[in-house]
Write a protein that holds these residues in place. Sequence first.
Motif, PDB file in Angstrom:
ATOM      1  N   TYR A  54       0.837  -1.164   0.103  1.00  0.00           N
ATOM      2  CA  TYR A  54       0.084  -0.074  -0.078  1.00  0.00           C
ATOM      3  C   TYR A  54       0.752   1.295   0.119  1.00  0.00           C
ATOM      4  N   THR A  75      -5.694   7.788   2.500  1.00  0.00           N
ATOM      5  CA  THR A  75      -5.573   7.196   1.060  1.00  0.00           C
ATOM      6  C   THR A  75      -6.106   8.332   0.542  1.00  0.00           C
ATOM      7  N   LEU A 104     -11.005   8.527  -3.337  1.00  0.00           N
ATOM      8  CA  LEU A 104     -11.470   7.201  -4.205  1.00  0.00           C
ATOM      9  C   LEU A 104     -11.908   7.862  -5.441  1.00  0.00           C
ATOM     10  N   MET A 150     -15.503  -2.791  -3.630  1.00  0.00           N
ATOM     11  CA  MET A 150     -14.490  -3.225  -3.190  1.00  0.00           C
ATOM     12  C   MET A 150     -14.332  -4.690  -2.326  1.00  0.00           C
ATOM     13  N   LEU A 203      -7.884  -1.526  -3.349  1.00  0.00           N
ATOM     14  CA  LEU A 203      -7.687  -0.286  -3.119  1.00  0.00           C
ATOM     15  C   LEU A 203      -6.886   0.456  -4.155  1.00  0.00           C
ATOM     16  N   PRO A 225      -5.355  -0.536   5.606  1.00  0.00           N
ATOM     17  CA  PRO A 225      -6.043  -0.377   4.709  1.00  0.00           C
ATOM     18  C   PRO A 225      -6.886  -1.614   4.145  1.00  0.00           C
TER      19      PRO A 225
END
Length: 401
Positions: free
Chosen positions: A21, A63, A66, A330, A345, A380
């Motif tokens: 990640y 993160t 999205l 997801m 992800l 994550p």
Amino acid sequence: MTLTLFQNCRIATMKSGGAAYGLGDDDAIVVKGEHIAWVGEISSLPADFVDAMPVDLGGRLVTPGLIDCHTHLVFGGDRAKEFEMRLNGASYEDVARAGGGIVSTVAATRSASLDDLVASALPRLDALIAEGVTTLEIKSGYGLDHETELRMLRAARRLSQLRPVQIQTSFLGAHAIPEEFAGEADRYIDEVCIPTLRAAHAEGLVNAVDAFCEGIAFQPAQVARVFTVAKELGLPVKIHAEQLSNLGGAKMAAGFDALSADHVEYLDVDGVKAMAKAGTAAVILPGAFYTLRETQSPPIEVFRKHGVAMALATDANPGSSPLTSLLLAMNMGSTLFRLTPEEALAGVTRNAARALGLPDRGTIAAGQRADLAVWDINTPAELAYRIGFNPLYQRIYGGAV
């Protein structure tokens, strides 16, 4: 220009290579205006940024914002009745050939005003934003006439003025053959699809051109004619391909350097190799697979073997994927198709940005847009693991909370 220091957090940069990640510890992000100026461990903060306004994120995970890279968010009406038909045994082709499917949404969309289309789409858009989505794509394709296709694209543009979100529009005039052109797909392309594409481009309404290449829609040679015009206009192309059968649509689209080929459950190895050579992303759409109760999975392992980037999206639409949760997509991608949580992800960040041709987002790095999602989770993997739970703490769009 104001400098903001987001600190006391763990960052999943989603840059390829390195730690899983791209995950760090005791991290910080410096944002200058709408972009990221610096990322790293707080102990290595450059002197230039020590006076930045601090924002404590309480040890939370950060993160990239999205990205939902495949939606049909603007439409009129609904298709709950067809959902019931399928549960009573009708296939997707059965529904379509009986006058349902995509064409059944056309009448409702044609009768809807611009304001109607915007109003009905806003709750769906808000659901995505509430899960940390900062960029999404919206397609036309439910008008199938000149005026309605343009109205859909105008509605999508208006949505981006009403909410803090980046919307990319795709012209999908080659989505289905309307009843008034039954049996005359080529005439529809000549008289409606291509002229409307040119008009939409002239009005600045189009970021990319899409098409549905399938037995119940358009053949590869017909789609190629639309894509030839798209290239003439300087527009990138995408394709719905190999969802129900293998017509070679993805391979044909790769010849046009397509940004993505979407669905691709029936894609063969030659198609995968063509996509790999062209740098065409595969957009995996588990919502449609689930809703249609399909059994043919996309060739995930073959994509891995040949290095094809895999994006993941909701395919939010009124018929085959009434899904407005990218987090659920997801989970579906992981449970139905065995994507790893990291692949899932990446599919809604780095690879989704690639599928839209947007290199300025999808990872957390200096120079990228400051589109971020802050989560109340420890790892994550929880984003793909949980079902029906939204752990979003904060959404940051262009540097603004």
